[in-house]
Design a protein around this motif. Structure first.
Motif, PDB file in Angstrom:
ATOM      1  N   ALA A  69      45.480  34.646  38.547  1.00  0.00           N
ATOM      2  CA  ALA A  69      45.292  34.005  39.959  1.00  0.00           C
ATOM      3  C   ALA A  69      43.648  34.553  40.336  1.00  0.00           C
ATOM      4  CB  ALA A  69      45.883  34.785  41.086  1.00  0.00           C
ATOM      5  N   ARG A  70      43.198  33.578  40.858  1.00  0.00           N
ATOM      6  CA  ARG A  70      41.692  33.564  40.911  1.00  0.00           C
ATOM      7  C   ARG A  70      41.109  35.198  41.536  1.00  0.00           C
ATOM      8  NH1 ARG A  70      38.019  29.113  44.419  1.00  0.00           N
ATOM      9  NH2 ARG A  70      35.771  30.237  43.873  1.00  0.00           N
ATOM     10  N   TYR A  71      41.752  35.733  42.421  1.00  0.00           N
ATOM     11  CA  TYR A  71      41.158  36.828  42.943  1.00  0.00           C
ATOM     12  C   TYR A  71      41.334  38.062  41.943  1.00  0.00           C
ATOM     13  CZ  TYR A  71      46.226  38.439  43.922  1.00  0.00           C
ATOM     14  OH  TYR A  71      47.580  38.701  43.849  1.00  0.00           O
ATOM     15  N   LYS A  72      42.144  37.870  41.026  1.00  0.00           N
ATOM     16  CA  LYS A  72      42.271  38.981  39.658  1.00  0.00           C
ATOM     17  C   LYS A  72      41.507  38.693  38.745  1.00  0.00           C
ATOM     18  CE  LYS A  72      47.197  39.545  40.793  1.00  0.00           C
ATOM     19  NZ  LYS A  72      48.739  39.438  39.949  1.00  0.00           N
ATOM     20  N   VAL A  73      40.749  37.533  38.582  1.00  0.00           N
ATOM     21  CA  VAL A  73      39.822  37.447  37.677  1.00  0.00           C
ATOM     22  C   VAL A  73      38.858  38.174  37.659  1.00  0.00           C
ATOM     23  CG1 VAL A  73      38.122  35.760  36.507  1.00  0.00           C
ATOM     24  CG2 VAL A  73      40.226  34.709  37.320  1.00  0.00           C
ATOM     25  N   PRO A  74      38.451  38.893  36.561  1.00  0.00           N
ATOM     26  CA  PRO A  74      37.148  39.752  36.482  1.00  0.00           C
ATOM     27  C   PRO A  74      35.763  39.072  37.067  1.00  0.00           C
ATOM     28  CG  PRO A  74      38.331  40.258  34.568  1.00  0.00           C
ATOM     29  CD  PRO A  74      38.677  38.962  35.172  1.00  0.00           C
ATOM     30  N   ASP A 131      32.236  36.793  23.116  1.00  0.00           N
ATOM     31  CA  ASP A 131      31.188  36.551  24.358  1.00  0.00           C
ATOM     32  C   ASP A 131      31.926  36.818  25.701  1.00  0.00           C
ATOM     33  OD1 ASP A 131      28.641  35.306  25.572  1.00  0.00           O
ATOM     34  OD2 ASP A 131      29.945  34.201  26.371  1.00  0.00           O
ATOM     35  N   GLY A 132      31.120  37.617  26.247  1.00  0.00           N
ATOM     36  CA  GLY A 132      31.858  38.092  27.624  1.00  0.00           C
ATOM     37  C   GLY A 132      32.202  36.904  28.637  1.00  0.00           C
ATOM     38  N   ASP A 133      31.375  36.062  28.698  1.00  0.00           N
ATOM     39  CA  ASP A 133      31.576  34.770  29.480  1.00  0.00           C
ATOM     40  C   ASP A 133      32.935  34.164  28.902  1.00  0.00           C
ATOM     41  OD1 ASP A 133      29.823  35.434  31.195  1.00  0.00           O
ATOM     42  OD2 ASP A 133      28.127  33.785  30.225  1.00  0.00           O
ATOM     43  N   GLU A 134      32.996  33.854  27.703  1.00  0.00           N
ATOM     44  CA  GLU A 134      34.048  33.200  27.071  1.00  0.00           C
ATOM     45  C   GLU A 134      35.445  34.017  27.245  1.00  0.00           C
ATOM     46  OE1 GLU A 134      36.264  33.214  22.476  1.00  0.00           O
ATOM     47  OE2 GLU A 134      33.886  33.361  22.637  1.00  0.00           O
ATOM     48  N   LEU A 135      35.328  35.498  27.293  1.00  0.00           N
ATOM     49  CA  LEU A 135      36.600  36.126  27.833  1.00  0.00           C
ATOM     50  C   LEU A 135      36.940  36.030  28.968  1.00  0.00           C
ATOM     51  CD1 LEU A 135      35.700  39.086  25.520  1.00  0.00           C
ATOM     52  CD2 LEU A 135      37.664  37.686  25.034  1.00  0.00           C
ATOM     53  N   ARG A 136      36.152  35.968  30.073  1.00  0.00           N
ATOM     54  CA  ARG A 136      36.335  35.722  31.423  1.00  0.00           C
ATOM     55  C   ARG A 136      36.885  34.379  31.740  1.00  0.00           C
ATOM     56  NH1 ARG A 136      34.377  33.677  36.061  1.00  0.00           N
ATOM     57  NH2 ARG A 136      34.585  35.015  37.882  1.00  0.00           N
ATOM     58  N   ASP A 137      36.392  33.346  31.039  1.00  0.00           N
ATOM     59  CA  ASP A 137      37.115  31.911  31.082  1.00  0.00           C
ATOM     60  C   ASP A 137      38.547  32.025  30.410  1.00  0.00           C
ATOM     61  OD1 ASP A 137      34.607  31.018  31.958  1.00  0.00           O
ATOM     62  OD2 ASP A 137      33.875  30.090  30.280  1.00  0.00           O
ATOM     63  N   PHE A 138      38.623  32.670  29.517  1.00  0.00           N
ATOM     64  CA  PHE A 138      39.975  32.954  29.037  1.00  0.00           C
ATOM     65  C   PHE A 138      41.083  33.581  30.087  1.00  0.00           C
ATOM     66  CE2 PHE A 138      43.260  35.511  26.926  1.00  0.00           C
ATOM     67  CZ  PHE A 138      44.086  34.821  26.174  1.00  0.00           C
ATOM     68  N   CYS A 139      40.307  34.664  30.728  1.00  0.00           N
ATOM     69  CA  CYS A 139      41.238  35.298  31.743  1.00  0.00           C
ATOM     70  C   CYS A 139      41.569  34.244  32.878  1.00  0.00           C
ATOM     71  CB  CYS A 139      40.565  36.414  32.129  1.00  0.00           C
ATOM     72  SG  CYS A 139      41.592  37.811  32.880  1.00  0.00           S
ATOM     73  N   ALA A 140      40.538  33.719  33.234  1.00  0.00           N
ATOM     74  CA  ALA A 140      40.504  32.636  34.514  1.00  0.00           C
ATOM     75  C   ALA A 140      41.754  31.767  34.197  1.00  0.00           C
ATOM     76  CB  ALA A 140      39.525  32.061  34.684  1.00  0.00           C
ATOM     77  N   ARG A 141      42.006  31.227  33.122  1.00  0.00           N
ATOM     78  CA  ARG A 141      42.931  30.223  32.725  1.00  0.00           C
ATOM     79  C   ARG A 141      44.244  30.944  33.018  1.00  0.00           C
ATOM     80  NH1 ARG A 141      39.278  28.878  28.399  1.00  0.00           N
ATOM     81  NH2 ARG A 141      40.922  29.934  26.867  1.00  0.00           N
ATOM     82  N   ARG A 142      44.568  32.220  33.098  1.00  0.00           N
ATOM     83  CA  ARG A 142      45.929  32.838  32.979  1.00  0.00           C
ATOM     84  C   ARG A 142      46.214  33.372  34.255  1.00  0.00           C
ATOM     85  NH1 ARG A 142      47.744  34.392  27.759  1.00  0.00           N
ATOM     86  NH2 ARG A 142      46.921  32.756  26.442  1.00  0.00           N
TER      87      ARG A 142
END
Length: 577
Positions: A541-546, A528-539
């Motif tokens: 900096a906030r400004y790099k999160v898609p 799921d796209g939102d799941e992948l975005r959350d995965f990215c957000a945990r790793r």
């Protein structure tokens, strides 16, 4: 007195005198459903080159003329390079995937005296494309008033080749290939069967010494901003670079360069030529088929490979289906096209002990311009860039806005200087005295103090090594920081459901840049796209999160001369919709 140097043809004659029976090229030959290999020696290669030089000379083709070679990666394409050297001509590689517009553009810019074409290759008829391309080239040149001193387009002599294992093309078929200046058939395939003494005696009639400034080869550029240019290099530069790369890689007589990349592209060309310079063999593979490639790789003990992660990903999938012994595979020079290099480097190291190094180069500065020493830690070594391949090559990292060098640890444009840098863009505008005209490709790509502008973002490591980050046009400014999309892609690709990741930018409602990540899922997964975005957000900096992660069935790709590349422009259009 004009300084002279040994030519490519002279280098080959020297190699034949030293060891005529050493293997140079391993060529697969298909006859119906059967498949076998021809192992060409140095003597075979020289004999074929002399036959081709005889053909060129009989048609008045020589000093300064261009020969467009529109063939698959057969052994013959190597012979054409040495034959061109023998008569003082230069080769222009034309990829068999090129369409009418690109072929016509190449013919317009390069204006070759000869066009070498394949007949019957996998059932493809190249002749209609050639006819349209010649018509486009003629029309384009007639419309250019700047060429009033020589406005008439001269169609090339066509040389028709049937390729390995096929009888010579019948005369009535050859005649159909005439594009205005006649057509002849290539004396290839096969070997002449002459002795080394006889072949060397014939070779004495040709050019073994020559001016270092004689053009040798032209490569089409990526064409990412329009139709490609043709970047040409002199013979001295080719010889110098292939020898430097061969020395750094430590090639020997038992080594085999596995070569599925087309010889028409700079990566396939230089990988093969460097292997020959070091006395190694080249395993040719004109049509990429992972199963057949693995069979050949195992049979002939491939030791080196240069190419993108896209091809090796397919090789690994085939290997996992039926394992072959690739324990001889020592070195992989990787171009990271699909963000899979780290994973594939770990696989090849674990299974075969392969050392993987990121590489850097382009049509304008040669491939394998840089790669890393084996002693560099793997996490650093797989990144693009590396150590310059020759001591007379130089680089600097420059702020693209101020033109000043930036300190180590800061990013800027990679600029290069040395004999590897493009000598001429074929068809480029020039002044009456022969220098590049203002606004020409050579003029706009070179600084006033003689540095070549690569258009690539990089970071200095030391005075001889740098890291390639990305194309300047791909870098994204987020909250005031210059961000390489790969920084985000690498983190997102660590999710087990993500097979391929590509990040692009778009503008948000406030006019500020933001990123969108596209993910091709791993087989059997449905993330799921939102799941992948959350995965990215945990790793990250906030400004790099898609701002958004989109899951798509398959990445849009295009086949280039060096491998399949993701169409970032298409993804940017999708991101805005």
């Amino acid at each position: 007195m004009t300084h002279t140097t040994r030519t490519l043809f002279g280098l080959l004659t020297d190699a034949v005198r030293a060891d005529p029976e050493r293997r140079t090229l391993i060529e697969p030959v298909e006859a119906g459903t059967a498949r076998h290999h021809v192992e060409h020696t140095r003597l075979d290669l020289l004999a074929t080159a002399v036959d081709l030089a005889d053909l060129l000379r009989s048609h008045g083709i020589g000093d300064g003329d261009g020969i467009a070679v529109w063939l698959p990666s057969w052994a013959e394409v190597y012979a054409w390079q040495f034959a061109a050297s023998a008569v003082g001509a230069h080769i222009i590689g034309v990829n068999t995937r090129y369409n009418v517009a690109v072929v016509g553009n190449v013919l317009t810019k390069a204006r070759p005296a000869a066009l070498v074409m394949a007949h019957g290759f996998r059932g493809i008829d190249f002749l209609p494309t050639a006819r349209e391309a010649v018509a486009e080239a003629r029309e384009a040149l007639e419309d250019r008033e700047a060429l009033s001193s020589d406005p008439e387009y001269r169609a090339p002599v066509v040389v028709v080749s049937a390729g390995p294992g096929v009888d010579l093309v019948p005369p009535e078929v050859v005649d159909r290939y005439g594009l205005g200046a006649g057509a002849v058939r290539s004396p290839v395939p096969g070997t002449t069967g002459h002795t080394a003494a006889e072949v060397l005696a014939r070779a004495d009639a040709y050019r073994t010494e020559g001016s270092p400034s004689t053009l040798s080869v032209g490569f089409t550029t990526s064409g990412s901003t329009g139709l490609p240019k043709v970047a040409a290099h002199c013979e001295h530069a080719v010889l110098h670079h292939m020898s430097a790369v061969a020395e750094r890689l430590g090639f020997g007589s038992g080594d085999v360069m596995v070569e599925p990349l087309p010889y028409s592209g700079v990566f396939g060309y230089m990988a093969g030529m460097a292997a020959l310079a070091g006395g190694a063999s080249v395993l040719l593979h004109p049509v990429f088929d992972p199963e057949a490639l693995l069979d050949d790789w195992e049979r002939f003990g491939g030791t080196h490979y240069v190419g993108g992660d896209d091809m090796i990903a397919r090789v690994r999938a085939a290997w996992e289906g039926r394992r072959r012994d690739l324990s001889m595979w020592r070195w992989w020079g990787v171009a990271d096209f699909q963000g899979m290099s780290a994973e594939l480097a770990a696989w090849s190291a674990g299974e075969f002990g392969t050392v993987t190094s990121g590489v850097y180069g382009s049509s304008e500065v040669f491939s394998l311009l840089t790669f890393w020493e084996d002693s560099v830690p793997p996490a650093q070594r797989i990144r693009g860039g590396g150590r310059l391949s020759a001591p007379d090559y130089a680089y600097r990292i420059v702020d693209p806005h101020t033109g000043t060098e930036v300190p180590e640890g800061h990013r800027g444009e990679i600029q290069l200087r040395g004999p590897n840098v493009v000598d001429e863009y074929l068809g480029d505008r020039r002044t009456p005295d022969g220098t590049p005209a203002s606004g020409s490709a050579m003029d706009t790509n070179t600084t006033e103090d003689g540095w070549f502008l690569t258009g690539d973002l990089g970071e200095a490591v030391d005075d001889r090594s740098f890291v390639y980050v990305c194309r300047m046009g791909d870098v994204i400014r987020l909250k005031g920081f210059l961000v390489d999309p790969a920084e985000i892609e690498v983190h997102l690709a660590e999710h087990p459901a993500a097979e391929i990741v590509k990040v692009v930018s778009r503008t948000d409602g406030a006019g500020e840049p933001e990123v969108v990540a596209f993910v091709q899922p791993a087989p059997g997964s449905a993330p799921d796209g939102d799941e992948l975005r959350d995965f990215c957000a945990r790793r990250l900096a906030r400004y790099k999160v898609p701002a958004e992660v989109r899951v798509i069935e398959r990445m849009p790709t295009r086949a280039g001369t060096n491998g399949s590349k993701i169409k970032a422009a298409v993804l940017r259009d999708w991101a805005r919709s």
